[in-house]
Enzyme design. Structure first.
Site, short mmCIF file in Angstrom:
data_model
loop_
_atom_site.label_atom_id
_atom_site.label_comp_id
_atom_site.label_asym_id
_atom_site.label_seq_id
_atom_site.Cartn_x
_atom_site.Cartn_y
_atom_site.Cartn_z
N ASP A 14 7.55 11.23 -20.00
CA ASP A 14 8.48 10.21 -20.52
C ASP A 14 9.36 9.74 -19.37
OD1 ASP A 14 9.91 8.59 -22.17
OD2 ASP A 14 10.90 10.18 -23.29
N ASP A 108 6.48 3.35 -21.28
CA ASP A 108 7.18 4.38 -20.53
C ASP A 108 6.87 5.82 -20.94
OD1 ASP A 108 8.38 4.19 -23.00
OD2 ASP A 108 10.43 4.33 -22.25
N GLU A 109 5.86 6.03 -21.77
CA GLU A 109 5.51 7.41 -22.11
C GLU A 109 4.04 7.53 -22.49
OE1 GLU A 109 7.09 9.09 -25.76
OE2 GLU A 109 7.70 7.09 -26.45
#
Length: 365
Positions: A14, A108-109
């Site tokens: 993350d 983003d993860e």
């Protein structure tokens, strides 16, 4: 402890305050300052906040007005999604150096299954560390990671040592980790569910574990079985590299509230055209059209209609959206409109690989 199901080595990576960190990276003047990526303090909503802004209580999905009130020094920056996607792809390329089993959740993860990996490294902990170091060395951005036997625990673990840290929950630590966890930190337990659990005397994982399957199903329906299993370390969902979107949508927040349905239809026409572009770019069609309406008092309403055929054409989507708009009289002015398409044709087109790799309990995490 022994498990009667196969164990995996799962990493959840993350990125730390991704959008805001990219803005600080590209504009050094923003470094160390409270930054909010979003539409501004008058009408906008915060999409992401830097850690400097979070110290003041600024959070994503907060109105720009409230964010500015919380942090008078807050600097608003307009989002640049093309830039975020560019960097996200570079991060994904790093992931692919270690495994092809990468399941992106957003820009983003992502989850990575490194049970068997391209480096031949038996330690998921060391792989996560190496990935985080590479992201920083190559892109000058920090990431956090969680490592464990399944996606559920890895997701929770990635939040433990944020920012720029990681947490490993080894097989023999899973049960004690879950039992000691506050119930609101269980992934998937939001505020409403947490409040309901509190009213039932469930405050920790251990409290949850004392409840029978019948009790949990009676109070939480289908979710009851999920809660019953995950608190026992059971979550068999594999990492899905070809993760299929369940819906595709587009929405707009307006500079001024709209009270005329004529003006709303003009905006909906543009939104439907944008949605058509996204659908055709991915060769996707769907049957269920949903109209999202956010009123000036921030209350939210959705209206849906399922068609007997798949649609992707803007005119057909707009025609159905009009029906939904006129379905019920609007009692208030409108600040946001959105259209989404679900029940997609991709759900039957693609079969996701669901292989479980049997490994021994003696993991070198």
């Amino acid at each position: 402890m022994s498990y009667d199901f196969p164990l995996r080595k799962i990493i959840h990576v993350d990125m730390d305050a991704f959008y805001a960190s990219v803005e600080q990276l590209d504009n050094p003047e923003l470094k160390g300052k409270p930054v909010a990526v979003g539409g501004g303090e008058t009408r906008g909503v915060v999409a992401a906040a830097s850690y400097e802004a979070r110290k003041y209580g600024v959070r994503s999905a907060m109105s720009g007005y409230l964010a500015k009130k919380q942090c008078p020094e807050l600097i608003f920056v307009k989002p640049r999604f093309a830039r975020y996607k560019e960097i996200s792809q570079k991060i994904r390329n790093i992931f692919m150096d270690y495994t092809d089993l990468v399941e992106p959740l957003s820009l983003d993860e992502a989850y990575l299954d490194v049970t068997v990996n391209k480096k031949g490294n038996p330690s998921a902990t060391l792989i996560a560390q190496e990935i985080r170091h590479r992201i920083y060395d190559e892109l000058k951005l920090s990431a956090s990671a969680g490592i464990s036997i399944n996606k559920f625990i890895a997701k929770i673990a990635s939040d433990i040592n944020k920012p720029n840290g990681q947490k490993t929950v080894n097989p023999e630590e899973v049960i004690s980790f879950l039992e000691g966890l506050e119930i609101r930190k269980f992934y998937g337990v939001g505020k409403v569910t947490a409040d309901k659990m509190y009213s039932l005397g469930i405050f920790t994982g251990l409290d949850l574990k004392t409840k029978s399957l019948e009790f949990l199903e009676a109070h939480f329906g289908k979710g009851g079985a999920f809660y019953y299993n995950v608190v026992r370390g059971i979550h068999l969902s594999p990492v899905k590299p070809n993760r299929i979107p369940k819906s595709v949508g587009a929405e707009r927040t307006f500079d001024e509230n709209l009270s005329s349905e004529v003006f709303m239809l003009e905006r909906l026409d543009n939104i439907a055209k944008e949605l058509e572009k996204r659908l055709k770019k991915s060769n996707i069609a769907g049957k269920t059209v949903t109209l999202k309406i956010k009123f000036s008092d921030f209350s939210l309403q959705t209206r849906s209609k399922t068609l007997p055929f798949f649609v992707a054409d803007h005119s057909l989507i707009l025609e159905t959206t009009k029906e939904l708009l006129y379905q019920e009289k609007l009692e208030n002015s409108v600040r946001l409109l959105g259209i989404s398409l679900s029940n997609l044709n991709t759900e039957k087109k693609v079969k996701l690989q669901d292989e479980v790799i049997s490994v021994q309990l003696q993991f070198d995490f």
